[in-house]
Design an enzyme around this catalytic site. Structure first.
Site, PDB file in Angstrom:
ATOM      1  N   GLY A 117       0.784  -1.237   0.000  1.00  0.00           N
ATOM      2  CA  GLY A 117       0.000   0.000   0.000  1.00  0.00           C
ATOM      3  C   GLY A 117       0.810   1.277   0.000  1.00  0.00           C
ATOM      4  O   GLY A 117       0.289   2.338   0.352  1.00  0.00           O
ATOM      5  N   SER A 118       2.066   1.219  -0.452  1.00  0.00           N
ATOM      6  CA  SER A 118       2.854   2.453  -0.416  1.00  0.00           C
ATOM      7  C   SER A 118       2.286   3.502  -1.381  1.00  0.00           C
ATOM      8  O   SER A 118       2.391   4.699  -1.120  1.00  0.00           O
ATOM      9  CB  SER A 118       4.323   2.168  -0.727  1.00  0.00           C
ATOM     10  OG  SER A 118       4.476   1.736  -2.056  1.00  0.00           O
ATOM     11  N   LYS A 149      -7.644 -13.881 -12.019  1.00  0.00           N
ATOM     12  CA  LYS A 149      -8.772 -12.960 -12.229  1.00  0.00           C
ATOM     13  C   LYS A 149      -9.777 -13.148 -11.096  1.00  0.00           C
ATOM     14  O   LYS A 149      -9.546 -13.958 -10.187  1.00  0.00           O
ATOM     15  CB  LYS A 149      -9.409 -13.188 -13.598  1.00  0.00           C
ATOM     16  CG  LYS A 149      -9.970 -14.588 -13.785  1.00  0.00           C
ATOM     17  CD  LYS A 149     -10.622 -14.723 -15.164  1.00  0.00           C
ATOM     18  CE  LYS A 149     -11.272 -16.090 -15.288  1.00  0.00           C
ATOM     19  NZ  LYS A 149     -12.038 -16.248 -16.520  1.00  0.00           N
ATOM     20  N   MET A 184      -3.229  -7.339  -8.071  1.00  0.00           N
ATOM     21  CA  MET A 184      -2.552  -8.377  -8.852  1.00  0.00           C
ATOM     22  C   MET A 184      -3.495  -9.297  -9.628  1.00  0.00           C
ATOM     23  O   MET A 184      -3.147 -10.433  -9.922  1.00  0.00           O
ATOM     24  CB  MET A 184      -1.638  -9.199  -7.930  1.00  0.00           C
ATOM     25  CG  MET A 184      -0.589  -8.365  -7.205  1.00  0.00           C
ATOM     26  SD  MET A 184       0.406  -7.334  -8.329  1.00  0.00           S
ATOM     27  CE  MET A 184       1.519  -8.581  -8.956  1.00  0.00           C
ATOM     28  N   HIS A 238       2.046   0.781 -13.166  1.00  0.00           N
ATOM     29  CA  HIS A 238       2.857  -0.395 -13.513  1.00  0.00           C
ATOM     30  C   HIS A 238       4.338  -0.023 -13.472  1.00  0.00           C
ATOM     31  O   HIS A 238       4.719   1.038 -13.996  1.00  0.00           O
ATOM     32  CB  HIS A 238       2.471  -0.905 -14.909  1.00  0.00           C
ATOM     33  CG  HIS A 238       3.264  -2.100 -15.308  1.00  0.00           C
ATOM     34  ND1 HIS A 238       2.995  -3.363 -14.825  1.00  0.00           N
ATOM     35  CD2 HIS A 238       4.359  -2.223 -16.105  1.00  0.00           C
ATOM     36  CE1 HIS A 238       3.881  -4.212 -15.320  1.00  0.00           C
ATOM     37  NE2 HIS A 238       4.712  -3.552 -16.099  1.00  0.00           N
TER      38      HIS A 238
HETATM   39  C1  GRF Z   1       3.843  -1.199  -7.409  1.00  0.00           C
HETATM   40  O1  GRF Z   1       5.213  -1.345  -7.678  1.00  0.00           O
HETATM   41  C2  GRF Z   1       3.036  -1.234  -8.685  1.00  0.00           C
HETATM   42  O2  GRF Z   1       3.715  -0.730  -9.766  1.00  0.00           O
HETATM   43  C3  GRF Z   1       2.798  -2.706  -8.860  1.00  0.00           C
HETATM   44  O3  GRF Z   1       2.593  -3.183  -7.553  1.00  0.00           O
HETATM   45  C4  GRF Z   1       3.321  -2.393  -6.630  1.00  0.00           C
HETATM   46  C5  GRF Z   1       2.415  -1.974  -5.506  1.00  0.00           C
HETATM   47  O4  GRF Z   1       3.102  -1.405  -4.456  1.00  0.00           O
HETATM   48  N1  GRF Z   1       1.701  -2.909  -9.792  1.00  0.00           N
HETATM   49  P1  GRF Z   1       2.341  -0.833  -3.163  1.00  0.00           P
HETATM   50  O5  GRF Z   1       1.455  -1.933  -2.627  1.00  0.00           O
HETATM   51  O6  GRF Z   1       1.594   0.390  -3.570  1.00  0.00           O
HETATM   52  O7  GRF Z   1       3.459  -0.524  -2.205  1.00  0.00           O
END
Ligand code: GRF
Length: 194
Positions: free
Chosen positions: A13-14, A66, A93, A112
């Site tokens: 969740g960063s 999915k 994901m 992404h």
């Molecule tokens: C990010 O690097 C994003 O690009 C990828 O998943 C990661 C999620 O990171 N799709 P966070 O959970 O927001 O820290």
């Protein structure tokens, strides 16, 4: 008018934190109305609860990559009940296939960790490193039913250093994500006339 966001994530969740920080310091005129995760113990759910944002685990169903069609329907209902205007995939994901795409057409964006169309899919920073690229970055794009294939909105470049490890490179890309994603949301908010 604040842009009403729903955030979907499967990880720590960063990016949610970065969005909320921008809201709190006035750089983004938005509010996060709801956080949903397909992972029961995902950090993004704990973070949302710490931030007093309504957060819910959604059981994804029988597939690995999915969501069950009924689950997508449920998520649409939850997002609509929370009056969400823009859905942000921040490390979610799973591929969207059905009700979410049709109900929020052109209102779902994804972050992404590569310069798309290069390196879609998992662990994109490792793919870029292995291929000997000198630079990579991150992309915000509209979501369609493919894997990281929708129309690109914005990108931010990150250099790859000769002695980079996957971990160091990923950390640098995430820093770029935390700048790019809130900025794109602010732009969308502005263009929505809010
Ligand atoms: C990010 O690097 C994003 O690009 C990828 O998943 C990661 C999620 O990171 N799709 P966070 O959970 O927001 O820290």
């Amino acid at each position: 008018m604040k842009l009403r966001l729903g955030v979907l994530g499967s990880g720590k969740g960063s990016n949610l934190r970065a969005i909320v920080e921008c809201i709190n310091d006035g750089r983004l005129n938005a509010e996060v109305r709801l956080v949903l995760s397909d992972v029961a113990n995902a950090g993004i759910l704990d973070l949302a609860r710490d931030l007093n944002i309504p957060a819910m685990y959604v059981r994804p169903g029988r597939f690995r990559t999915k969501l069950d069609p009924e689950v997508e329907q449920d998520m649409v209902r939850l997002l609509n009940e929370a009056d969400v205007e823009l859905v942000v995939l921040a490390g979610f994901m799973r591929i969207l296939k059905g009700a979410l795409l049709s109900s929020f057409a052109h209102r779902i964006i994804n972050i992404h960790p590569s310069l798309l169309p290069k390196y879609p899919g998992l662990e994109a920073w490792k793919q870029a490193l292995k291929s000997g690229e000198k630079e990579t970055g991150c992309t915000v794009h509209y979501v369609d039913n493919g894997i990281d294939t929708g129309p690109i909105i914005a990108q931010k470049k990150v250099s790859i250093e000769p002695d980079d490890t996957p971990e160091r490179l990923h950390a640098r890309i995430q820093k770029a994500e935390h700048e790019l994603l809130p900025m794109v949301i602010a732009d969308l908010q502005g263009s929505a006339g809010g």
